[in-house]
Scaffold this motif. Structure first.
Motif, PDB file in Angstrom:
ATOM      1  N   ARG A  54      -1.596   5.469 -10.025  1.00 60.11           N
ATOM      2  CA  ARG A  54      -3.086   4.769 -10.452  1.00 60.11           C
ATOM      3  C   ARG A  54      -3.853   5.198 -11.568  1.00 60.11           C
ATOM      4  NH1 ARG A  54      -1.835   4.094  -5.103  1.00 60.11           N
ATOM      5  NH2 ARG A  54      -1.930   1.802  -4.318  1.00 60.11           N
ATOM      6  N   SER A  55      -4.115   6.423 -11.587  1.00 54.39           N
ATOM      7  CA  SER A  55      -4.782   7.031 -12.433  1.00 54.39           C
ATOM      8  C   SER A  55      -4.395   7.317 -14.046  1.00 54.39           C
ATOM      9  CB  SER A  55      -5.295   8.455 -12.082  1.00 54.39           C
ATOM     10  OG  SER A  55      -4.240   9.236 -11.697  1.00 54.39           O
TER      11      SER A  55
ATOM     12  N   TRP B 122       2.366   1.733  -5.953  1.00 53.77           N
ATOM     13  CA  TRP B 122       2.057   2.426  -7.271  1.00 53.77           C
ATOM     14  C   TRP B 122       2.596   3.806  -6.941  1.00 53.77           C
ATOM     15  CZ3 TRP B 122       1.715  -0.037 -11.299  1.00 53.77           C
ATOM     16  CH2 TRP B 122       1.000  -1.279 -11.430  1.00 53.77           C
TER      17      TRP B 122
ATOM     18  N   LYS C 106      -2.492   7.560  -0.531  1.00 57.46           N
ATOM     19  CA  LYS C 106      -4.062   7.879  -0.264  1.00 57.46           C
ATOM     20  C   LYS C 106      -4.581   6.464  -0.270  1.00 57.46           C
ATOM     21  CE  LYS C 106      -7.956  10.517  -1.954  1.00 57.46           C
ATOM     22  NZ  LYS C 106      -8.290  11.508  -3.046  1.00 57.46           N
ATOM     23  N   ASN C 107      -3.815   5.352  -0.824  1.00 52.98           N
ATOM     24  CA  ASN C 107      -4.569   4.033  -0.884  1.00 52.98           C
ATOM     25  C   ASN C 107      -4.842   3.497   0.513  1.00 52.98           C
ATOM     26  OD1 ASN C 107      -3.569   0.648  -0.971  1.00 52.98           O
ATOM     27  ND2 ASN C 107      -5.249   1.353  -2.084  1.00 52.98           N
TER      28      ASN C 107
ATOM     29  N   ASN D   8       0.848   9.397  -6.857  1.00 55.68           N
ATOM     30  CA  ASN D   8      -0.160   8.170  -6.811  1.00 55.68           C
ATOM     31  C   ASN D   8      -0.161   7.814  -8.608  1.00 55.68           C
ATOM     32  OD1 ASN D   8      -2.070   6.263  -7.168  1.00 55.68           O
ATOM     33  ND2 ASN D   8      -3.618   7.591  -5.896  1.00 55.68           N
TER      34      ASN D   8
ATOM     35  N   CYS E 155      -7.996   5.092   1.707  1.00 57.45           N
ATOM     36  CA  CYS E 155      -9.275   4.594   1.204  1.00 57.45           C
ATOM     37  C   CYS E 155      -9.615   3.290   1.581  1.00 57.45           C
ATOM     38  CB  CYS E 155      -8.790   4.349  -0.348  1.00 57.45           C
ATOM     39  SG  CYS E 155      -8.836   5.797  -1.096  1.00 57.45           S
TER      40      CYS E 155
ATOM     41  N   ASN F 292      -8.547   2.040  -9.476  1.00 55.29           N
ATOM     42  CA  ASN F 292      -9.118   2.833  -8.145  1.00 55.29           C
ATOM     43  C   ASN F 292      -8.240   3.058  -7.477  1.00 55.29           C
ATOM     44  OD1 ASN F 292     -10.702   3.145  -5.687  1.00 55.29           O
ATOM     45  ND2 ASN F 292     -12.449   2.994  -7.127  1.00 55.29           N
ATOM     46  N   ASP F 293      -8.262   4.104  -6.545  1.00 57.97           N
ATOM     47  CA  ASP F 293      -7.397   4.589  -5.397  1.00 57.97           C
ATOM     48  C   ASP F 293      -7.494   3.474  -4.380  1.00 57.97           C
ATOM     49  OD1 ASP F 293      -6.148   6.853  -6.348  1.00 57.97           O
ATOM     50  OD2 ASP F 293      -7.580   8.333  -5.297  1.00 57.97           O
TER      51      ASP F 293
ATOM     52  N   THR G 188       0.676  -1.196   0.037  1.00 58.88           N
ATOM     53  CA  THR G 188      -0.027   0.040  -0.096  1.00 58.88           C
ATOM     54  C   THR G 188       0.959   1.354   0.055  1.00 58.88           C
ATOM     55  OG1 THR G 188      -1.923   1.310   1.195  1.00 58.88           O
ATOM     56  CG2 THR G 188      -0.137   0.143   2.458  1.00 58.88           C
TER      57      THR G 188
ATOM     58  N   ILE H  45      -2.155  14.008  -0.490  1.00 59.13           N
ATOM     59  CA  ILE H  45      -3.342  12.948  -0.424  1.00 59.13           C
ATOM     60  C   ILE H  45      -4.466  13.622  -0.605  1.00 59.13           C
ATOM     61  CG2 ILE H  45      -4.259  11.649   1.414  1.00 59.13           C
ATOM     62  CD1 ILE H  45      -1.670  10.963   2.645  1.00 59.13           C
TER      63      ILE H  45
END
Length: 517
Positions: free
Chosen positions: A347-348, A362, A170-171, A345, A174, A355-356, A167, A440
């Motif tokens: 991911r996007s 990542w 922000k993950n 981050n 979440c 998704n976060d 992790t 974040i």
């Protein structure tokens, strides 16, 4: 293949895949106690979690079903006379029990309210000294510690220590929100819709991502052999370096006879044990305490001027650092250039995007050399120049993001070259004075509506240090939760003395005050 199964003795365990280089490097570091990254959540709850312990354990089980990375560990496997590192399915018993989830309470002679409500700081600090054993346990563990109850809510400190390879950023926030929602659903008698949630979260990608950019290799002709260079080469000047004899810890008096116990009354930990670990460690931490009204005024100004908060945070930290350097050196003209590292981050930016809440490491980094361009004595510094610098700082990182160069082939190869060097004893030649998780974002304590049973009202994260840590001198963990500023500083005392960081903290607060006025 027989050699593989000589190591994996439990029939429930199976090899999933070989670790990527970044995961191996993180695991090697965390085994030494470096870069341990626990998270602290202060929560209010309409539900008595301690009286409903079995319900909470059931929720943790359901949570584990949503995320494959919550059900794994690591193993070293001998293949063709070479040791390789694998992600493996953890034993069934380990996944199904709750041995890594702890319910703790605090007792002392005085048992005063203020002491109980701050006891989470001790338990949280203790986690920095206890890296996850990736070969013997799941890659996370969690603690609830009971705080005082107010007229309406039960209140708890929730501490979760994730192995950093599963992790980031922000993950973590979440998926902890997700856990609290599952506790509420179990309490309400709802059944978790696992398949739907797995699709929504992208959890199927936690173990295997198509054409994973982390799976690359170093350049074929690139080699590195560690030489006899000093293990720590620092840009931190001597006038900031520590004098351990001058360290003073106010909390050692406050919590001098404090003890933590399990719910069945067994001794878990006492304050002296934590203080002994602290004395032997180079890891230190402190927190900002800023008036809510002061911060609200700054948020309004940044909103009115359409300047992102992370740009403001970064400029505040840089300005405070310049003040500290000038005061400590006695040179009022010094204007330090600072390496300021901000994690990104990714991911996007992936294809397909994630998704976060999809777990895994990542992250990339933006590491500019930055300098405060104006003097506080300028007539419009607080009304104009500061805000222009903050806007410029924010635009710089967003320009970098818009370039989307993280996944270019040459950058991925260079990244693998660096990981290869790290695995083979390389030491960086400079120190990041600042490392800030300021992006974040603005977080909410309740993930969907205001009728939640469990809500987060404060969140902190930091970074652990060992004598072998050679990159980061100070780490700023920054976010907002429902408009409340949460800002903690962890630092490496082999680079910075306590007095300097406390001065930095006080200057940050003073700058907030000036900006809000």
């Amino acid at each position: 293949m027989n050699a593989l199964f000589n190591v994996i003795n439990d029939e429930d365990q199976r090899l999933i895949r070989e670790l990527y280089t970044v995961e191996r490097v993180i695991d090697k570091d965390q085994f030494k106690g470096k870069y341990v990254n626990p998270r602290l959540f202060l929560v209010s709850s309409k539900l008595d979690l301690y009286a409903n312990q079995n319900l909470v354990h059931r929720a943790f089980y359901e949570w584990k079903q949503l995320h494959p990375l919550l059900r794994v560990s690591f193993a070293q496997v001998k293949v063709d006379n070479k040791i390789k590192h694998y992600l493996i399915q953890a034993p069934k018993e380990q996944v199904e029990n709750s041995d890594n989830v702890h319910f703790i309470y605090y007792k002392s002679k005085s048992d005063n309210k203020d002491e109980i409500d701050k006891c989470w700081k001790l338990l949280y600090e203790n986690e920095y000294y206890n890296p996850i054993d990736s070969n013997k346990s799941l890659l996370w563990r969690a603690f609830f510690v009971q705080l005082t109850k107010n007229d309406i809510f039960f209140r708890y400190g929730f501490i979760i220590n994730f192995h950093h390879s599963i992790t980031d950023g922000k993950n973590a926030y979440c998926i902890v929100q997700e856990l609290f929602k599952i506790i509420e659903d179990v309490y309400a008698g709802k059944i978790c819709t696992r398949n739907t949630d797995n699709d929504r979260l992208g959890s199927k990608y936690e173990l295997f991502y198509p054409n994973d950019p982390r799976s690359g290799e170093k350049a074929p002709d690139f080699e590195y052999t560690a030489n006899e260079e000093p293990s720590v080469v620092t840009l931190v000047p001597d006038y900031l370096k520590p004098n351990v004899k001058n360290e003073a810890f106010e909390d050692e008096k406050i919590f001098e006879d404090g003890n933590f116990f399990t719910l069945d009354g067994k001794h878990f930990l006492n304050s002296k044990e934590i203080f002994d670990k602290r004395r032997k460690s180079v890891h230190r931490m402190c927190y900002l305490d800023l008036e809510q009204e002061t911060f609200s005024k700054l948020v309004k100004k940044s909103t009115d001027l359409k300047i992102k908060l992370n740009g403001c945070f970064e400029m505040i930290a840089l300005l405070a650092w310049r003040r500290v350097v000038r005061q400590a050196s006695g040179d009022v003209k010094l204007n330090p250039v600072v390496k300021y590292q901000v994690p990104i981050n990714l991911r996007s930016f992936l294809d397909p995007p994630l998704n976060d809440a999809c777990m895994g490491v990542w992250i990339s980094s933006f590491v500019p050399d930055v300098q405060v361009e104006h003097e506080e004595s300028e007539p419009e510094f607080w009304t104009k120049e500061f805000w222009e610098m903050a806007k410029k700082q924010s635009e710089a990182i967003h320009d970098y993001l818009n370039q989307k160069t993280f996944f270019k082939k040459e950058n991925l190869v260079q990244e693998q070259n660096i990981y290869y060097m790290l695995e083979n004893g390389w030491k960086a030649k400079d120190v990041f004075i600042m490392y800030a998780v300021s992006n974040i974002g603005r977080l909410t304590g309740a993930s969907d509506d205001s009728n939640r049973l469990i809500e987060i009202f404060e969140h902190h994260e930091g970074l652990a240090y060992t004598p072998e840590c050679f990159i980061t001198a100070a780490y700023h963990g920054i976010c907002t939760v429902d408009g409340k500023l949460c800002w903690g500083i962890t630092w490496n005392r082999q680079f910075l003395r306590q007095e300097i960081v406390h001065m930095l903290r006080d200057q940050i607060i003073d700058i907030f005050t000036k900006l809000s006025n």
